[in-house]
Motif scaffolding. Structure first.
Motif, short mmCIF file in Angstrom:
data_model
loop_
_atom_site.label_atom_id
_atom_site.label_comp_id
_atom_site.label_asym_id
_atom_site.label_seq_id
_atom_site.Cartn_x
_atom_site.Cartn_y
_atom_site.Cartn_z
N LEU A 10 0.44 -1.56 -0.33
CA LEU A 10 0.11 0.30 0.12
C LEU A 10 1.16 0.97 -0.23
CD1 LEU A 10 -2.55 1.36 0.16
CD2 LEU A 10 -2.91 0.81 2.47
N GLY A 11 1.75 0.98 0.83
CA GLY A 11 3.21 1.99 0.79
C GLY A 11 3.28 2.72 -0.63
N THR A 12 3.73 2.05 -1.19
CA THR A 12 4.47 1.71 -2.38
C THR A 12 3.17 2.65 -3.30
OG1 THR A 12 5.81 0.05 -2.65
CG2 THR A 12 5.45 0.97 -4.44
N LEU A 13 2.26 2.17 -3.10
CA LEU A 13 1.14 2.42 -4.06
C LEU A 13 1.04 3.84 -4.07
CD1 LEU A 13 -1.20 1.79 -6.55
CD2 LEU A 13 -1.95 1.18 -4.97
N PHE A 18 0.43 9.88 -5.52
CA PHE A 18 0.91 10.67 -5.23
C PHE A 18 1.80 11.42 -6.08
CE2 PHE A 18 3.92 14.06 -3.38
CZ PHE A 18 2.87 15.11 -2.26
N HIS A 19 3.48 10.91 -6.46
CA HIS A 19 4.29 11.42 -7.60
C HIS A 19 3.93 11.92 -8.20
CE1 HIS A 19 7.43 11.50 -4.85
NE2 HIS A 19 7.60 10.44 -3.87
#
Length: 51
Positions: A10-13, A18-19
């Motif tokens: 989830l953090g990677t996604l 965001f970027h």
């Protein structure tokens, strides 16, 4: 791209999303600037009515 499903943390996604939107926002402000459009302030710290 293989067209196959992929699993991400989830953090990677969330970091990607965001970027990615930041990238497109930069493209839009660059194009507007090149056209001579004043798109206003984009830094939240300097925007009116943001506390």
């Amino acid at each position: 791209m293989t067209g196959q499903p992929k699993s991400l943390q989830l953090g990677t996604l969330l970091t990607h999303v965001f970027h990615h939107q930041t990238h497109h926002r930069g493209q839009i402000t660059t194009l507007l600037s090149q056209l001579g459009v004043d798109f206003g302030e984009t830094d939240m710290a300097w925007m009116p009515d943001v506390n």
